[in-house]
Design a protein around this motif. Sequence first.
Motif, PDB file in Angstrom:
ATOM      1  N   GLU A 239       6.508   9.367  -1.396  1.00  0.00           N
ATOM      2  CA  GLU A 239       7.792   8.872  -1.065  1.00  0.00           C
ATOM      3  C   GLU A 239       7.813   8.897   0.466  1.00  0.00           C
ATOM      4  N   ARG A 240       7.373   9.673   1.063  1.00  0.00           N
ATOM      5  CA  ARG A 240       7.239   9.762   2.560  1.00  0.00           C
ATOM      6  C   ARG A 240       6.503   8.532   3.193  1.00  0.00           C
ATOM      7  N   ALA A 241       5.291   8.232   2.420  1.00  0.00           N
ATOM      8  CA  ALA A 241       4.458   7.206   3.041  1.00  0.00           C
ATOM      9  C   ALA A 241       5.299   6.027   2.835  1.00  0.00           C
ATOM     10  N   ALA A 242       5.814   5.694   1.770  1.00  0.00           N
ATOM     11  CA  ALA A 242       6.700   4.429   1.596  1.00  0.00           C
ATOM     12  C   ALA A 242       7.784   4.370   2.539  1.00  0.00           C
ATOM     13  N   ILE A 243       8.433   5.582   2.746  1.00  0.00           N
ATOM     14  CA  ILE A 243       9.616   5.165   3.604  1.00  0.00           C
ATOM     15  C   ILE A 243       9.148   4.938   5.108  1.00  0.00           C
ATOM     16  N   VAL A 244       7.780   5.523   5.573  1.00  0.00           N
ATOM     17  CA  VAL A 244       7.488   5.463   6.901  1.00  0.00           C
ATOM     18  C   VAL A 244       6.971   3.873   6.888  1.00  0.00           C
ATOM     19  N   VAL A 245       6.376   3.438   5.945  1.00  0.00           N
ATOM     20  CA  VAL A 245       5.629   2.077   6.004  1.00  0.00           C
ATOM     21  C   VAL A 245       6.928   1.190   5.913  1.00  0.00           C
ATOM     22  N   THR A 246       7.811   1.327   5.110  1.00  0.00           N
ATOM     23  CA  THR A 246       8.872   0.293   5.019  1.00  0.00           C
ATOM     24  C   THR A 246       9.920   0.540   6.143  1.00  0.00           C
ATOM     25  N   ALA A 247      10.777   1.530   6.028  1.00  0.00           N
ATOM     26  CA  ALA A 247      11.826   1.707   6.826  1.00  0.00           C
ATOM     27  C   ALA A 247      11.195   1.858   8.391  1.00  0.00           C
ATOM     28  N   TYR A 248      10.321   2.613   8.633  1.00  0.00           N
ATOM     29  CA  TYR A 248      10.023   3.017  10.106  1.00  0.00           C
ATOM     30  C   TYR A 248       9.193   1.761  10.796  1.00  0.00           C
ATOM     31  N   LEU A 249       8.099   1.432   9.874  1.00  0.00           N
ATOM     32  CA  LEU A 249       7.172   0.472  10.430  1.00  0.00           C
ATOM     33  C   LEU A 249       7.538  -0.941  10.197  1.00  0.00           C
ATOM     34  N   GLY A 250       8.690  -1.152   9.353  1.00  0.00           N
ATOM     35  CA  GLY A 250       9.195  -2.527   8.905  1.00  0.00           C
ATOM     36  C   GLY A 250       8.367  -3.416   8.108  1.00  0.00           C
ATOM     37  N   TYR A 251       7.424  -2.831   7.116  1.00  0.00           N
ATOM     38  CA  TYR A 251       6.808  -3.772   6.438  1.00  0.00           C
ATOM     39  C   TYR A 251       7.821  -4.187   5.191  1.00  0.00           C
ATOM     40  N   SER A 252       7.219  -5.295   4.344  1.00  0.00           N
ATOM     41  CA  SER A 252       7.843  -5.686   3.214  1.00  0.00           C
ATOM     42  C   SER A 252       7.350  -4.745   2.241  1.00  0.00           C
ATOM     43  N   SER A 253       7.908  -4.598   0.928  1.00  0.00           N
ATOM     44  CA  SER A 253       7.564  -3.961  -0.031  1.00  0.00           C
ATOM     45  C   SER A 253       6.147  -4.319  -0.494  1.00  0.00           C
ATOM     46  N   GLU A 254       5.817  -5.575  -0.381  1.00  0.00           N
ATOM     47  CA  GLU A 254       4.453  -6.286  -0.764  1.00  0.00           C
ATOM     48  C   GLU A 254       3.264  -5.848  -0.031  1.00  0.00           C
ATOM     49  N   GLU A 255       3.726  -6.060   1.429  1.00  0.00           N
ATOM     50  CA  GLU A 255       2.675  -5.611   2.303  1.00  0.00           C
ATOM     51  C   GLU A 255       2.441  -4.260   2.393  1.00  0.00           C
ATOM     52  N   ALA A 256       3.589  -3.437   1.935  1.00  0.00           N
ATOM     53  CA  ALA A 256       3.404  -1.852   2.403  1.00  0.00           C
ATOM     54  C   ALA A 256       2.587  -1.506   0.913  1.00  0.00           C
ATOM     55  N   GLY A 257       2.808  -2.351  -0.197  1.00  0.00           N
ATOM     56  CA  GLY A 257       1.773  -1.940  -1.447  1.00  0.00           C
ATOM     57  C   GLY A 257       0.565  -2.225  -1.078  1.00  0.00           C
ATOM     58  N   ARG A 258       0.428  -3.379  -0.231  1.00  0.00           N
ATOM     59  CA  ARG A 258      -1.247  -3.530  -0.055  1.00  0.00           C
ATOM     60  C   ARG A 258      -1.822  -2.484   1.126  1.00  0.00           C
ATOM     61  N   LEU A 259      -0.799  -1.946   1.668  1.00  0.00           N
ATOM     62  CA  LEU A 259      -1.382  -1.036   2.689  1.00  0.00           C
ATOM     63  C   LEU A 259      -1.485   0.493   2.110  1.00  0.00           C
ATOM     64  N   LEU A 260      -0.767   0.555   1.035  1.00  0.00           N
ATOM     65  CA  LEU A 260      -0.614   1.887   0.318  1.00  0.00           C
ATOM     66  C   LEU A 260      -1.518   1.967  -0.848  1.00  0.00           C
ATOM     67  N   GLY A 261      -2.003   0.879  -1.265  1.00  0.00           N
ATOM     68  CA  GLY A 261      -2.896   0.683  -2.416  1.00  0.00           C
ATOM     69  C   GLY A 261      -2.087   0.888  -3.727  1.00  0.00           C
ATOM     70  N   ILE A 262      -0.663   0.529  -3.631  1.00  0.00           N
ATOM     71  CA  ILE A 262       0.248   0.497  -4.901  1.00  0.00           C
ATOM     72  C   ILE A 262       0.700  -0.911  -5.039  1.00  0.00           C
ATOM     73  N   SER A 263       1.374  -0.905  -6.113  1.00  0.00           N
ATOM     74  CA  SER A 263       1.945  -2.452  -6.144  1.00  0.00           C
ATOM     75  C   SER A 263       3.292  -2.345  -5.552  1.00  0.00           C
ATOM     76  N   ALA A 264       3.948  -3.613  -5.274  1.00  0.00           N
ATOM     77  CA  ALA A 264       5.149  -3.631  -4.486  1.00  0.00           C
ATOM     78  C   ALA A 264       6.277  -2.813  -5.280  1.00  0.00           C
ATOM     79  N   GLN A 265       6.284  -3.281  -6.594  1.00  0.00           N
ATOM     80  CA  GLN A 265       7.183  -2.325  -7.503  1.00  0.00           C
ATOM     81  C   GLN A 265       7.214  -0.956  -7.403  1.00  0.00           C
ATOM     82  N   THR A 266       5.857  -0.174  -7.337  1.00  0.00           N
ATOM     83  CA  THR A 266       5.901   1.039  -6.998  1.00  0.00           C
ATOM     84  C   THR A 266       6.570   1.469  -5.784  1.00  0.00           C
ATOM     85  N   VAL A 267       6.511   0.627  -4.605  1.00  0.00           N
ATOM     86  CA  VAL A 267       6.820   0.969  -3.290  1.00  0.00           C
ATOM     87  C   VAL A 267       8.566   0.842  -3.484  1.00  0.00           C
ATOM     88  N   ARG A 268       8.836   0.069  -4.181  1.00  0.00           N
ATOM     89  CA  ARG A 268      10.463  -0.015  -4.325  1.00  0.00           C
ATOM     90  C   ARG A 268      10.911   1.297  -4.870  1.00  0.00           C
TER      91      ARG A 268
END
Lengths: 431, 182
Positions: free
Chosen positions: B135-164
Amino acid sequence: MIDERDLVERAIEALVKDEPSFDGLLRRRERKQRNQRVAAGVVAVVVAAAVAGAAALGYVRSPKPVGSVHRPQGTIVFSRQTDASQGDFVFTVEPGGSARRLLKKGFDMFSVSPDGSQLLFPNVNENRTNWALPAVVSLDGSHPHLLRRHVPMTTLWPDAWSPDGTRFVGNARAPLGSSAAGLYTANSHGTDLFQVTSPPGRGNDLAIAYSPDGSKILFLRFIGAQGDQGHAVADLFTVNVDGTGLVRLNPPGTILGPWDLGGAGAPFAPVLDRRTASWSPDGRRVTFAAAIATPSEAESGTVERGLFVVNADGRNAHRIVAPGQILDAQWAPVGDWIAFSQADPDLPDIFVVHPDGTGARSLSSSSAGAGSWGPVWAPDGSALVFTRNGSDYQFASELWFVNVDGSGLTQLTHTPAEYFSYEWSSFRTAS
Amino acid sequence: MRVMNGPLRAVGNHETKREPVHPLPVELSFDEFFEVERGRLFGALIIVTGNRAEAEELLQDAFLKVWERWERVAVMDEPVGFLYRTALNLHRKRIRRAAVALRKGMDLLPDADELAVVETRDEAVRLLGRLTPRERAAIVVTAYLGYSSEEAGRLLGISAQTVRVLTSRARATLRAAGEESS
């Protein structure tokens, strides 16, 4: 409502007292460059030796005529992960890259049966951490079934088939300190469980393969405590299938692993530990790649790694090429070659060499910015399949094919992903 | 001297409706780039990994990769994005290998989640410590770094839906924790 960005910024402000310095980065870079220089020298020696050896032996590389590329028979089985949340998928494909088909989902390590007709794999229960039981599935995806529904330990992870296909060896996990941990064999129906090894302390054993005559098992014994960087290292052993005759093969001052460092700063090295050692076809010798260092030195990642050959009784361990950054060691099932990958100096390449150290040559080139590692032989010893990565992205690798004479270099897959396991079956599934 | 004027990557940043944080200054050498970016990356990695030593190791490895390719990275549109992609990719690799090792009875990653166990009076740290590492990784990559769920998913190795799902859970936890403390 909480502003998450503000929250993270405030947490960072509170947590980051001392930022990493540029001096620290410089020291790390110097260590890495030192490794690269060592590896570069080794590659030069290897290439020079190969050229000299070829000249001395009158070896002439005979190019294959265009249009008559050799393709071994059989099927390549591989696991692929494109998205960690989706897990691993296992596929089969013909050596030419055609007739790819999905076999099964949910595991990334497997062992092809000696007749090539089925896979042994761990059936993992995602709801119970580390829980797995041995299972098999036919190479066409039919008849998946558990070999055992219950085991007297927390898990039994299947590793390899016996050469005649009547038994398999697996590693068992048990509560810490329990004698139930270790290597076990069972018959092909999953019954007649027999404990072969019992690792001391927090150690853990992982079987690599039965000897060709089925009398011994080659295995890794992991050293329980990890170093400050948390990388795992192991010693290499053989043991008789009845549990007697334990012999350590790697000489003092050497250690196998760690597997997640790569060589000379190779940016990606998900080299499967089971590719680190292998039997000679006659079962009298073993080849392995090992760090020439103590466990703690190996964990630091600043050491040379050698390609060794040793008698199966543990005697006469010796390096067959100069030390460098060697990641794996695979003895051809037929023929007189050992395949290995070595950083060159940054990106690894695939090499073959005769067991006496002569005839070394490269089968791939990292000059185009692509690293290659993880060679796996075709059953007839005429070709190899390996992993190649052409970008900075860790999960952007592909499987490639090459004949042992260097011809026929072909990309087998066309989906950037992590290809964790792959083996070659002599069984042909596609029409 | 290369000219770098690319902002931090924020592909499809319609979810946060924010400008990417810390646009890169121009005319930076690598050591200047390191000085500018090290603190923010270090902080992000501490939050993501929950471990200071792990974060420092990832940071050094990521910066070394950038340094080795500086001629190429410096002229990218988004060199900072490349740095973060590299760091998170390295983190993902370690997680992957740790998962494999776990099945062999070994622990490759640090045991302690410092963020979860830290005794601190800092409310932000305490709140983030309530979240799981994912959860922290998802918050950092989306809210702090400003990536979309799709791009965050690619960065974190999970689906965009999982990021959401992860960010949604994280927000619920933070909201509940905030109400408790108020």
